[in-house]
Scaffold this motif. Structure first.
Motif, mmCIF file in Angstrom:
data_model
loop_
_atom_site.group_PDB
_atom_site.id
_atom_site.type_symbol
_atom_site.label_atom_id
_atom_site.label_comp_id
_atom_site.label_asym_id
_atom_site.label_seq_id
_atom_site.Cartn_x
_atom_site.Cartn_y
_atom_site.Cartn_z
ATOM 1 N N SER A 180 0.838 -1.214 0.000
ATOM 2 C CA SER A 180 0.000 0.000 0.000
ATOM 3 C C SER A 180 0.865 1.252 0.000
ATOM 4 N N ARG A 183 2.319 1.928 -3.520
ATOM 5 C CA ARG A 183 1.417 2.434 -4.560
ATOM 6 C C ARG A 183 0.680 3.699 -4.140
ATOM 7 N N TYR A 185 -1.919 3.936 -1.935
ATOM 8 C CA TYR A 185 -3.289 3.721 -1.457
ATOM 9 C C TYR A 185 -3.459 2.269 -1.003
ATOM 10 N N ILE A 187 -6.011 -1.212 -0.260
ATOM 11 C CA ILE A 187 -7.094 -1.954 -0.905
ATOM 12 C C ILE A 187 -7.804 -2.843 0.113
ATOM 13 N N LEU A 199 -10.848 1.193 -2.420
ATOM 14 C CA LEU A 199 -9.537 1.825 -2.501
ATOM 15 C C LEU A 199 -9.539 3.001 -1.534
ATOM 16 N N ALA A 201 -7.089 6.225 0.480
ATOM 17 C CA ALA A 201 -5.856 7.020 0.465
ATOM 18 C C ALA A 201 -5.778 7.931 1.686
ATOM 19 N N SER A 215 -12.034 7.111 0.827
ATOM 20 C CA SER A 215 -12.103 5.881 0.038
ATOM 21 C C SER A 215 -13.203 5.932 -1.000
ATOM 22 N N LYS A 227 -10.042 0.060 -11.773
ATOM 23 C CA LYS A 227 -9.222 0.305 -10.583
ATOM 24 C C LYS A 227 -8.193 1.416 -10.780
ATOM 25 N N ASP A 228 -7.440 1.368 -11.862
ATOM 26 C CA ASP A 228 -6.372 2.357 -12.081
ATOM 27 C C ASP A 228 -6.944 3.763 -12.253
ATOM 28 N N ALA A 231 -8.190 4.919 -8.829
ATOM 29 C CA ALA A 231 -7.050 5.212 -7.957
ATOM 30 C C ALA A 231 -6.449 6.578 -8.283
ATOM 31 N N LYS A 232 -6.346 6.887 -9.553
ATOM 32 C CA LYS A 232 -5.773 8.167 -9.983
ATOM 33 C C LYS A 232 -6.592 9.348 -9.459
ATOM 34 N N LEU A 235 -6.342 9.563 -5.501
ATOM 35 C CA LEU A 235 -5.084 10.155 -5.025
ATOM 36 C C LEU A 235 -5.046 11.657 -5.269
#
Length: 250
Positions: A180, A183, A185, A187, A199, A201, A215, A227-228, A231-232, A235
């Protein structure tokens, strides 16, 4: 319209917040690309008023007068109130449920939830408390809090199975927390509620300490497919809330 002299004062404070070891007038001038003569006058004025101080090496650091101002500013900030507009935007961008939680006396407490019109049913609600080791928000705290605090919490926590996916091995959990941190963040893969993927952060304050976690949560299949992307945006949102709380990234 910005006032140049006021802008320069702010830039000096931000610069010395990052360079805690202190800087000379020449170093401040070069770092901020200010003329040295005007920098000298500015720094000496701020020092005379107590907003900066000079150490024995002739380096300038933030002064004692800023402590009272910073304390008053911190007391006027409500993390959840500051964060909610950003959480609403986050929800609109990812079209999933978003949360914010704080740590209170070693327990995870939810302080905000913004539902999406296709939200998954979840037991997490503002005011509720949840285990720290098997939720995305809790694992974000464990991942990014100081090592000593993390070890103290885990030493006093029983890793009980909540679902068939709950991590109950301390070694496996420590490995997950290390991942975690890499990356940025945490999960939660159905570890607290079956079917729920999350997810999470960290959010930092002006004291550079973690103040909260945010989250995005939704059905596993829908979340993992994006997911990606999620996540972007997550963050970026955590960075915006942190900046609003006075956090300055080094």
């Amino acid at each position: 319209m910005s006032v140049k002299s006021a802008q320069r004062v702010v830039q000096v404070f931000e610069c010395l917040t990052i360079h805690t070891e202190g800087l000379s007038i020449k170093e401040i001038s070069e770092t901020l690309d200010f003329p040295q003569s005007s920098t000298s006058n500015l720094i000496k004025t701020l020092a005379a008023e107590g907003y900066l101080r000079q150490d024995t090496q002739k380096k300038y650091k933030l002064g004692p007068k800023l402590i009272g101002i910073g304390t008053a500013a911190m007391e006027s900030l409500d993390v959840s109130a500051v964060g909610k507009p950003y959480l609403k935007t986050l929800m609109e961008e990812v079209q999933e449920t978003v949360f914010m939680a704080l740590m209170a006396e070693e327990e995870l407490v939810y302080v905000a939830k913004i539902d999406n019109n296709r939200s998954i049913r979840t037991t997490a609600q503002p005011g509720n408390k949840k285990p720290i080791y098997c939720t995305g928000l809790g694992k974000a705290f464990l991942s990014f809090m100081p090592e000593e605090s993390k070890n103290k919490l885990l030493d006093s926590t029983q890793l009980l199975p909540i679902t068939s996916h709950t991590i109950t091995s301390r070694e496996q959990l420590e490995h997950e927390l290390a991942e975690s941190r890499k990356r940025g963040y945490a999960i939660d893969n159905e570890e607290n509620e079956e079917g729920l993927f999350c997810l999470a952060a960290p959010v930092y304050g002006g004291d550079r300490q973690m103040q909260a976690a945010i989250s995005v949560a939704g059905p596993k299949e829908r979340m993992t497919a994006r997911k990606d992307q999620i996540a972007k945006v997550l963050l970026l949102t955590s960075k915006k809330i942190s900046a609003s709380l006075g956090y300055l990234a080094r």
